[in-house]
Design an enzyme around this catalytic site. Structure first.
Site, short mmCIF file in Angstrom:
data_model
loop_
_atom_site.label_atom_id
_atom_site.label_comp_id
_atom_site.label_asym_id
_atom_site.label_seq_id
_atom_site.Cartn_x
_atom_site.Cartn_y
_atom_site.Cartn_z
CG ASP A 117 1.53 8.57 -11.14
OD1 ASP A 117 0.87 9.04 -10.21
OD2 ASP A 117 1.04 8.25 -12.23
CG ASP A 138 -4.16 8.63 -9.90
OD1 ASP A 138 -4.19 7.91 -10.91
OD2 ASP A 138 -3.10 9.03 -9.37
N GLY A 139 -6.87 6.26 -10.92
CA GLY A 139 -6.82 4.80 -10.92
C GLY A 139 -8.06 4.18 -11.54
N GLY A 140 -7.85 3.44 -12.62
CA GLY A 140 -8.97 2.73 -13.24
C GLY A 140 -10.00 3.64 -13.90
N GLY A 148 -4.31 6.70 -17.15
CA GLY A 148 -3.06 6.18 -17.67
C GLY A 148 -3.32 5.16 -18.76
CG HIS A 201 0.12 11.08 -7.25
ND1 HIS A 201 -0.59 9.99 -7.71
CD2 HIS A 201 0.07 10.99 -5.89
CE1 HIS A 201 -1.04 9.28 -6.70
NE2 HIS A 201 -0.64 9.86 -5.58
CB SER A 228 -1.20 8.67 -15.48
OG SER A 228 -0.09 8.20 -14.75
CG MET A 250 2.08 7.56 -4.89
SD MET A 250 1.65 6.69 -6.41
CE MET A 250 2.15 7.93 -7.59
N GLY A 265 0.75 2.72 -6.88
CA GLY A 265 1.98 1.99 -7.19
C GLY A 265 2.07 1.52 -8.63
CG PHE A 266 1.88 -1.48 -9.65
CD1 PHE A 266 3.12 -1.80 -10.19
CD2 PHE A 266 1.66 -1.71 -8.29
CE1 PHE A 266 4.12 -2.35 -9.39
CE2 PHE A 266 2.66 -2.25 -7.48
CZ PHE A 266 3.90 -2.57 -8.03
N GLY A 267 0.01 1.26 -12.73
CA GLY A 267 -1.05 1.59 -13.65
C GLY A 267 -1.82 0.33 -14.00
N GLY A 268 -2.96 0.50 -14.65
CA GLY A 268 -3.69 -0.63 -15.20
C GLY A 268 -4.41 -1.52 -14.20
CG MET A 322 -4.51 7.15 -4.37
SD MET A 322 -3.84 7.48 -6.02
CE MET A 322 -3.86 5.86 -6.81
CG MET A 348 5.48 5.56 -7.78
SD MET A 348 4.94 4.02 -8.55
CE MET A 348 3.50 4.60 -9.44
CG HIS A 400 -1.32 12.28 -12.77
ND1 HIS A 400 -1.80 12.99 -11.68
CD2 HIS A 400 -0.96 11.07 -12.29
CE1 HIS A 400 -1.75 12.22 -10.60
NE2 HIS A 400 -1.23 11.05 -10.94
C1 DX5 Z 1 -1.03 4.71 -9.58
C2 DX5 Z 1 -0.84 6.09 -10.16
C3 DX5 Z 1 -1.75 6.41 -11.27
C4 DX5 Z 1 -1.68 5.47 -12.45
C5 DX5 Z 1 -3.08 5.34 -12.96
O1 DX5 Z 1 -0.32 4.60 -8.41
O2 DX5 Z 1 -1.02 7.08 -9.16
O3 DX5 Z 1 -1.60 7.76 -11.70
O4 DX5 Z 1 -0.83 5.88 -13.48
O5 DX5 Z 1 -3.10 4.37 -13.94
P1 DX5 Z 1 -4.44 3.81 -14.58
O6 DX5 Z 1 -5.20 4.97 -15.15
O7 DX5 Z 1 -3.92 2.89 -15.63
O8 DX5 Z 1 -5.21 3.10 -13.50
ZN ZN Z 2 -1.10 9.24 -9.80
#
Ligand code: DX5
Ligand code: ZN
Length: 226
Positions: A44, A184-186, A206, A75, A17, A77, A151-154, A146, A46, A42
């Site tokens: 994102d 997607d996520g974590g 990501g 993706h 990502s 959002m 909305g956010f990475g990490g 999801m 938003m 990937h």
């Molecule tokens: C969150 C995004 C993800 C994000 C994942 O809204 O859709 O694609 O980048 O980030 P990680 O892998 O750090 O959870």
């Molecule tokens: Zn995503």
């Protein structure tokens, strides 16, 4: 293109990502992904309305298209994603995913995406039950589960996502559908093997990739995580 995108592998498709990449030096991170074992990029998008964050839009997707040598998995959002299907096709998206929660006429939207020559995905937020997809499962090329709130990475992985993927796998198999499961996520070395065992085909990552000392090695490790 479709066969190329869905090239079958035993191990999961890895989609780094770009949200977690270095925006001051995107070129280096794109080249890293190009040279790595990852299959997709990937991206994102938003809008600050569907999610409480604003990332990047068409000009950045288009710029990445010029440099990326692998399919772009976009993706969205954003609210009312049907407004921008043609624009994202023109920007070079190969896979376009819209949110179930943002699409009033999801069936039509999925077919519009396919009509533009892209693979069509539907994403579900952590609170959205898998069974709500029962009537569109054959219309989607992929379902994106999801595993954090978008909305956010990490962010921290939501454990319930494993059970959702198992249910989705059962739904898809019961219908003899070819729909792929993306998560997607974590995603990291601890969650990846459990997600694959539950039935995930595509892992978005990501923070675990771009925060690693050796991102290309991490991509390979995620791919082989058992
Ligand atoms: C969150 C995004 C993800 C994000 C994942 O809204 O859709 O694609 O980048 O980030 P990680 O892998 O750090 O959870
Ligand atoms: Zn995503």
């Amino acid at each position: 293109m479709e066969n190329e995108i869905l090239e079958n592998t035993q191990s999961p498709i890895i989609a780094p990502s770009i949200l977690s990449a270095d925006f001051c030096n995107l070129q280096a991170d794109i080249d890293m992904v190009n040279q790595s074992a990852a299959e997709w990029f990937h991206l994102d998008v938003m809008d600050g309305e569907f999610v409480p964050n604003i990332s990047f839009g068409m000009p950045v997707v288009k710029a990445i298209r010029f440099r990326a040598e692998k399919p772009l998995d976009v993706h969205l959002m954003i609210v009312q994603p049907e407004r921008y299907i043609t624009r994202f096709a023109e920007c070079g998206a190969d896979i376009l995913t819209v949110h179930y929660e943002a699409s009033t006429h999801l069936h039509r939207t999925l077919h519009q995406i396919k009509d533009e020559g892209m693979l069509a995905g539907v994403a579900i937020n952590p609170h959205t039950p898998v069974m709500l997809l029962e009537d569109v499962i054959e219309d989607a090329d992929l379902v994106l589960v999801m595993s954090v709130n978008p909305g956010f990475g990490g962010q921290k992985f939501i454990e319930r996502s494993i059970a959702k993927i198992e249910m989705l796998r059962a739904l898809i198999d019961s219908r003899n559908a070819e729909t792929l499961i993306e998560v997607d996520g974590g995603v990291n070395l601890e969650t990846a093997p459990r997600l694959v065992a539950a039935g995930a085909d595509i892992l978005v990552a990501g923070n675990s990739v771009f925060g690693a000392d050796k991102p290309a090695e991490m991509i390979m490790n995620l791919k082989n995580a058992r």
